[in-house]
Design an enzyme around this catalytic site. Structure first.
Site, PDB file in Angstrom:
ATOM      1  N   GLU A   1       4.355 -13.308  -0.898  1.00 43.15           N
ATOM      2  CA  GLU A   1       5.427 -12.796  -1.247  1.00 43.15           C
ATOM      3  C   GLU A   1       6.653 -12.900  -0.176  1.00 43.15           C
ATOM      4  OE1 GLU A   1       5.891  -9.168  -4.319  1.00 43.15           O
ATOM      5  OE2 GLU A   1       6.005  -8.410  -2.491  1.00 43.15           O
TER       6      GLU A   1
ATOM      7  N   HIS B   1     -21.389 -20.259  -0.571  1.00 39.65           N
ATOM      8  CA  HIS B   1     -21.971 -20.880  -1.699  1.00 39.65           C
ATOM      9  C   HIS B   1     -20.990 -20.938  -2.948  1.00 39.65           C
ATOM     10  CE1 HIS B   1     -25.670 -20.249   0.558  1.00 39.65           C
ATOM     11  NE2 HIS B   1     -25.094 -19.557   1.234  1.00 39.65           N
TER      12      HIS B   1
ATOM     13  N   LYS C   1      10.953  -8.507 -13.965  1.00 34.66           N
ATOM     14  CA  LYS C   1      11.146  -7.104 -14.027  1.00 34.66           C
ATOM     15  C   LYS C   1      12.190  -6.764 -15.056  1.00 34.66           C
ATOM     16  CE  LYS C   1      10.054  -5.420  -9.508  1.00 34.66           C
ATOM     17  NZ  LYS C   1      10.634  -5.054  -7.939  1.00 34.66           N
TER      18      LYS C   1
HETATM   19  O1  PA5 Z   1       6.367  -5.901  -0.768  1.00 31.41           O
HETATM   20  C1  PA5 Z   1       7.271  -5.317  -1.478  1.00 31.41           C
HETATM   21  O2  PA5 Z   1       8.111  -4.996  -1.210  1.00 31.41           O
HETATM   22  C2  PA5 Z   1       6.508  -5.355  -2.930  1.00 31.41           C
HETATM   23  O3  PA5 Z   1       5.329  -5.602  -3.155  1.00 31.41           O
HETATM   24  C3  PA5 Z   1       6.257  -3.688  -3.111  1.00 31.41           C
HETATM   25  O4  PA5 Z   1       5.420  -3.331  -2.455  1.00 31.41           O
HETATM   26  C4  PA5 Z   1       5.959  -3.389  -4.748  1.00 31.41           C
HETATM   27  O5  PA5 Z   1       6.688  -4.024  -5.568  1.00 31.41           O
HETATM   28  C5  PA5 Z   1       5.993  -1.769  -4.837  1.00 31.41           C
HETATM   29  O6  PA5 Z   1       7.236  -1.368  -4.610  1.00 31.41           O
HETATM   30  P1  PA5 Z   1       7.626   0.241  -4.544  1.00 31.41           P
HETATM   31  O7  PA5 Z   1       7.071   0.598  -3.212  1.00 31.41           O
HETATM   32  O8  PA5 Z   1       8.965   0.282  -4.345  1.00 31.41           O
HETATM   33  O9  PA5 Z   1       7.129   0.877  -5.487  1.00 31.41           O
END
Ligand code: PA5
Length: 437
Positions: free
Chosen positions: A290, A311, A424
């Site tokens: 990410e 393996h 989203k």
């Molecule tokens: O790294 C990030 O920002 C995302 O992966 C969030 O952790 C994830 O989308 C969850 O978001 P939130 O903590 O706002 O629910």
């Protein structure tokens, strides 16, 4: 000298003071390609200062938090809350996803045995059958649900929260006794918490989800599980000092980022030879994917486990496309180390005589390292003394810091995630149009 040793803390074979961390990375097998040698590797150190300035300008607190007064005060609140709650709950259930879930899964898997009490479940998905399974054996009257969402608006987490709350109320239990929130200063959850006076811990505004494991996000559930969170934090703090060090040989996160970048491989395999670190790799996958996947650039993280994946995936690593850098993690000392009792006189198994499980595992890791090296696959090995809270805290910061530096090498912002926004929006649109199943 075959190994380059970059130590963190003080190393002593027989005695460790609490919270000390020892680890080093062997970069020797990185220099297999023509043009990549130790001199050009170390030369990158001239970038540290300007990269730190750029990271500073991105206004992220993941490496600064350890000296922050409000964080230190929150740490005390977490400890006193978990002490008060210690014998009250048999199950701790985390509602959360992504950065709000993967950290505590990694901590729990690394530091607690299979049958540890209280039990932990992390509802990191909304698959209805998975949820049903998680709830099957729960006694709600002995369960604490921790709803974790920085934004307080993540639909998966809110759906879990509504589901849990409905069941708590149906059982005529007091929601305030069974739900606590970890959330940012605004958003739906913060509003509910305020209005209904729920116990709430905060996610610092300037720390993104995947960099938040050493905040209340990971530390509150960890404390409730009986883990020494001061030691976790101390490990993080130790590595944050390295992260800010402008000298190449004293900045392990920068060295790691340099290796990722200079190897010019598009895929990074993280292969700990320790089952307890398997979930750490899942946490790392999110962090690197990410953070680095932007503007057509990025490194694809691949989780693997030694010796299991010898393996399974190792054939591909050795003999497949030459696009991988393999990163081993090796553990020096184990909690237990039974000998392998070879109950046969068959000479073909003589090599196992006198070996222990740890020595077999170490030999397998060395063998795989050599096989990769002979095949020209760059690889690096991180050795940790043992798997304990300070080491784990240091590992989190090592990878977070390296990811931040990698962002600067790649000239991208490691801290946002624009690519997940469109999905989203479409999800919301699709549900609003009542295309419900
Ligand atoms: O790294 C990030 O920002 C995302 O992966 C969030 O952790 C994830 O989308 C969850 O978001 P939130 O903590 O706002 O629910």
């Amino acid at each position: 000298l075959r190994f380059f040793i970059f130590g963190v803390g003080f190393f002593c074979d027989y005695f460790f003071k609490k919270d000390e961390v020892f680890m080093y990375i062997d970069f020797e097998n990185l220099f297999l390609d023509q043009g990549l040698d130790r001199t050009s590797f170390e030369k990158q150190g001239t970038r540290i200062e300007s990269y730190l300035e750029k990271i500073e300008a991105r206004d992220q607190d993941f490496y600064r938090i350890f000296e922050d007064d409000s964080f230190l005060a929150e740490l005390e609140e977490i400890k006193s809350f978990s002490q008060r709650s210690a014998h009250r709950y048999r199950d701790i259930v985390v509602c959360g996803i992504g950065g709000s879930a993967l950290g505590i899964i990694a901590i729990d898997a690394a530091l607690r045995g299979k049958n540890s009490k209280p039990r932990l479940s992390v509802l990191e998905n909304i698959d209805p059958d998975f949820l049903a399974d998680q709830f099957e054996s729960l006694d709600f009257s002995r369960t604490l649900f921790i709803v974790i969402s920085k934004s307080g608006t993540t639909p998966e987490t809110l759906a879990q929260y509504f589901f849990v709350r409905e069941q708590i109320e149906r059982k005529a239990l007091n929601p305030q006794d069974h739900l606590v929130f970890v959330t940012g200063p605004s958003g739906f959850l913060a509003e509910v918490a305020k209005k209904e006076d729920f116990t709430t811990f905060s996610v610092p505004e300037k720390i993104g989800g995947r960099f938040s494991v050493l905040t209340s996000v990971g530390l509150l559930p960890a404390a409730l599980l009986g883990i020494d969170i001061d030691a976790l934090v101390q490990g993080g703090r130790t590595m944050s000092i390295q992260f800010l060090n402008k000298k190449f040989d004293q900045n392990l996160p920068f060295q790691l980022a340099t290796a990722w970048f200079l190897s010019q491989r598009s895929q990074v395999v993280l292969m700990p030879y320790a089952s307890a670190l398997r979930q750490f790799s899942s946490w790392f996958v999110q962090l690197l994917a990410e953070s680095s996947g932007k503007d057509g650039r990025g490194l694809t993280p691949i989780p693997a486990l030694g010796a299991t994946d010898q393996h399974s995936q190792v054939q591909l690593f050795v003999d497949g496309p030459g696009n991988k850098l393999v990163f081993f993690v090796r553990v020096k000392n184990w909690r237990t180390n039974p000998p392998i009792s070879v109950q046969t006189s068959d000479g073909r198994l003589d090599f196992l005589r006198g070996a222990s499980f740890a020595s077999l595992l170490a030999a397998e890791q060395s063998g795989t390292t050599q096989a990769l090296t002979e095949a020209g696959v760059p690889n690096i090995t991180l050795e940790i003394d043992r798997i304990d809270p300070p080491t784990l805290g240091a590992l989190f910061l090592l990878f977070e810091g390296a990811t931040a530096f990698l962002g600067e090498f790649l000239e991208i912002n490691a801290f946002d995630q624009p690519g997940v926004e469109r999905g989203k929006v479409l999800t919301r649109e699709s549900l609003s149009q009542k295309k419900k199943i």
